[in-house]
Design an enzyme around this catalytic site. Structure first.
Site, PDB file in Angstrom:
ATOM      1  N   GLU A  41     -12.148   7.654  -4.945  1.00 40.54           N
ATOM      2  CA  GLU A  41     -10.681   7.579  -5.234  1.00 40.54           C
ATOM      3  C   GLU A  41     -10.026   8.890  -4.902  1.00 40.54           C
ATOM      4  O   GLU A  41      -8.873   8.965  -4.293  1.00 40.54           O
ATOM      5  CB  GLU A  41     -10.226   7.296  -6.619  1.00 40.54           C
ATOM      6  CG  GLU A  41     -10.447   5.702  -6.998  1.00 40.54           C
ATOM      7  CD  GLU A  41      -9.828   4.792  -5.847  1.00 40.54           C
ATOM      8  OE1 GLU A  41      -8.842   5.085  -5.259  1.00 40.54           O
ATOM      9  OE2 GLU A  41     -10.275   3.543  -6.188  1.00 40.54           O
ATOM     10  N   TYR A 124      -1.890   6.788 -10.128  1.00 40.13           N
ATOM     11  CA  TYR A 124      -2.790   6.050  -9.240  1.00 40.13           C
ATOM     12  C   TYR A 124      -3.938   5.899  -9.479  1.00 40.13           C
ATOM     13  O   TYR A 124      -4.826   4.857  -9.884  1.00 40.13           O
ATOM     14  CB  TYR A 124      -2.510   6.231  -7.812  1.00 40.13           C
ATOM     15  CG  TYR A 124      -3.569   5.353  -7.105  1.00 40.13           C
ATOM     16  CD1 TYR A 124      -3.297   4.194  -6.768  1.00 40.13           C
ATOM     17  CD2 TYR A 124      -4.529   6.230  -6.612  1.00 40.13           C
ATOM     18  CE1 TYR A 124      -4.528   3.409  -5.981  1.00 40.13           C
ATOM     19  CE2 TYR A 124      -5.748   5.481  -6.095  1.00 40.13           C
ATOM     20  CZ  TYR A 124      -5.562   4.205  -5.888  1.00 40.13           C
ATOM     21  OH  TYR A 124      -6.562   3.516  -5.076  1.00 40.13           O
ATOM     22  N   ASP A 142       0.178   2.366  -5.174  1.00 35.46           N
ATOM     23  CA  ASP A 142       0.023   3.350  -3.910  1.00 35.46           C
ATOM     24  C   ASP A 142       0.787   2.816  -2.893  1.00 35.46           C
ATOM     25  O   ASP A 142       1.598   1.825  -3.097  1.00 35.46           O
ATOM     26  CB  ASP A 142      -1.521   3.166  -3.560  1.00 35.46           C
ATOM     27  CG  ASP A 142      -1.940   1.754  -2.988  1.00 35.46           C
ATOM     28  OD1 ASP A 142      -1.432   0.842  -3.300  1.00 35.46           O
ATOM     29  OD2 ASP A 142      -2.741   1.879  -2.086  1.00 35.46           O
ATOM     30  N   CYS A 206       0.444 -15.009   6.528  1.00 32.29           N
ATOM     31  CA  CYS A 206       0.497 -14.318   5.203  1.00 32.29           C
ATOM     32  C   CYS A 206       0.775 -15.869   4.280  1.00 32.29           C
ATOM     33  O   CYS A 206       1.512 -16.753   4.383  1.00 32.29           O
ATOM     34  CB  CYS A 206       1.934 -13.619   5.196  1.00 32.29           C
ATOM     35  SG  CYS A 206       2.104 -12.952   3.363  1.00 32.29           S
TER      36      CYS A 206
END
Length: 358
Positions: A41, A124, A142, A206
């Site tokens: 991360e 985050y 994010d 989508c």
DNA sequence: CAATCGTGGCT
DNA sequence: TAGCCAAGATT
């Protein structure tokens, strides 16, 4: 159709998409060791997965545990980070590794507030580590999440405003699947990276398009909204690579400027481009010392987010050492062990200009 | 809190 | 090409 139903639709379809269609694989995916999740991360902050991948693998190999990382020489860690950018991440990485090793018996904290309190970890990263490693119910927010949510709900509030951050964070935590926070967090980020992409989103396939407000209103390209524009300044860096009996002057860059903790040669910064022939600052540094200009490099240029760095390198040979405040002599061979910014490593790796340097 | 911190890929 | 953006955090 009310808001609640739209939210349920989003979550259900994201989870289904993740289960059925998400083929994205990454070495840290499914990882349960909080140390490795943390490492991934930090590396991925403002960094593309493809760019961080090799760094992650090298770090895990070099430092298998937080204790290994804490015990490593700092220069060695920075050298491994070299080229990845945003170097305070590396500085904080080292500090946190030492803190966990020395103060927490090497055990990564498992409460959200304790994770958030660690250096280099903000909202985050705390949510990511918390949800992936400890199943804690905190939503990641994010760039992917901003994009997916702003488009699906048609929210035009700037994501880089204080209000925007609050609103999107609140919305993201409302949406979070509390039974599987890690899976949900992973799903929405992968979806943003693979489907709901910034420039060329795959709207035709989508799974959210039937209820995506931006798609229905043809405003996909206008979302998310950002309000701040960046101003760029140009700086000229002229580096004197002074070779004194097979040693070279270097220093570590300090606080308050780019490339903190990385190394550099003798820097003469100007506000304008200059001619290196008869360059006065150079003569001033060398004084009455006899010198020989071995090479003047081509122009180098590097684009940073907030500034453009341009400049040249001039390699000079001298016999008698100088007294230069802040700089010290290192053997040429030792340069390989030091972390340099790209601007300098590009010069060093250029065989045409620095053939005699190593 | 608005500005700043790298580097690289993409359009 | 010049600008945008990328699993943000810090001051």
């Amino acid at each position: 159709m009310n808001d609640f139903a739209h939210q349920k639709y989003l979550v259900k379809n994201l989870i289904n998409w993740n289960t059925n269609d998400n083929k994205r694989q990454m070495p840290w995916k499914g990882e349960k060791d909080p140390y490795k999740i943390w490492l991934s991360e930090i590396i991925l902050q403002q960094t593309r997965v493809e760019q961080g991948l090799d760094y992650y693998n090298r770090f895990v190999k070099a430092f298998p545990t937080v204790i290994h990382l804490a015990g490593a020489a700092e220069t060695k860690v920075f050298k491994l980070w070299e080229g990845l950018g945003y170097y305070t991440r590396c500085k904080n990485l080292i500090a946190t590794a030492k803190y966990i090793t020395n103060n927490l018996s090497g055990i990564f904290p498992d409460k959200y507030e304790d994770i958030l309190a660690l250096k280099g970890i903000g909202p985050y990263t705390a949510a990511a580590i918390g949800s992936f490693a400890f199943n804690l119910p905190h939503a990641v927010v994010d760039g992917n999440v901003f994009r997916v949510l702003s488009r699906y709900f048609g929210i035009a509030i700037p994501t880089d405003s204080t209000d925007g951050k609050k609103i999107f964070s609140s919305l993201a935590n409302d949406l979070l699947d509390k039974k599987q926070p890690g899976t949900y967090n992973q799903a929405i980020m992968d979806f943003g990276a693979l489907i709901c992409k910034p420039k060329l989103p795959l709207c035709s396939t989508c799974v959210l398009k039937d209820r995506c407000k931006a798609f229905l209103q043809a405003s996909v390209q206008q979302l998310p909204v950002k309000e701040k524009s960046i101003t760029k300044k140009t700086r000229w860096f002229y580096y004197l690579v002074i070779d004194c009996n097979e040693e070279v002057y270097v220093r570590k860059r300090g606080k308050g400027d780019i490339w903190e903790n990385l190394y550099e040669f003798i820097l003469i910064e100007t506000s304008e481009a200059v001619q290196l022939e008869n360059f006065q600052p150079l003569k001033k540094i060398l004084g009455k010392n006899k010198f020989e200009v071995e090479h003047i490099s081509a122009f180098y240029k590097q684009l940073l987010t907030h500034q453009t760095i341009q400049g040249q390198f001039i390699r000079v040979k001298i016999k008698l050492p100088l007294t230069l405040k802040g700089y010290s002599l290192v053997k040429k061979r030792a340069l390989e062990k030091l972390p340099f910014p790209k601007f300098i490593s590009n010069y060093l790796k250029d065989k045409n200009v620095s053939l005699n340097l190593f």
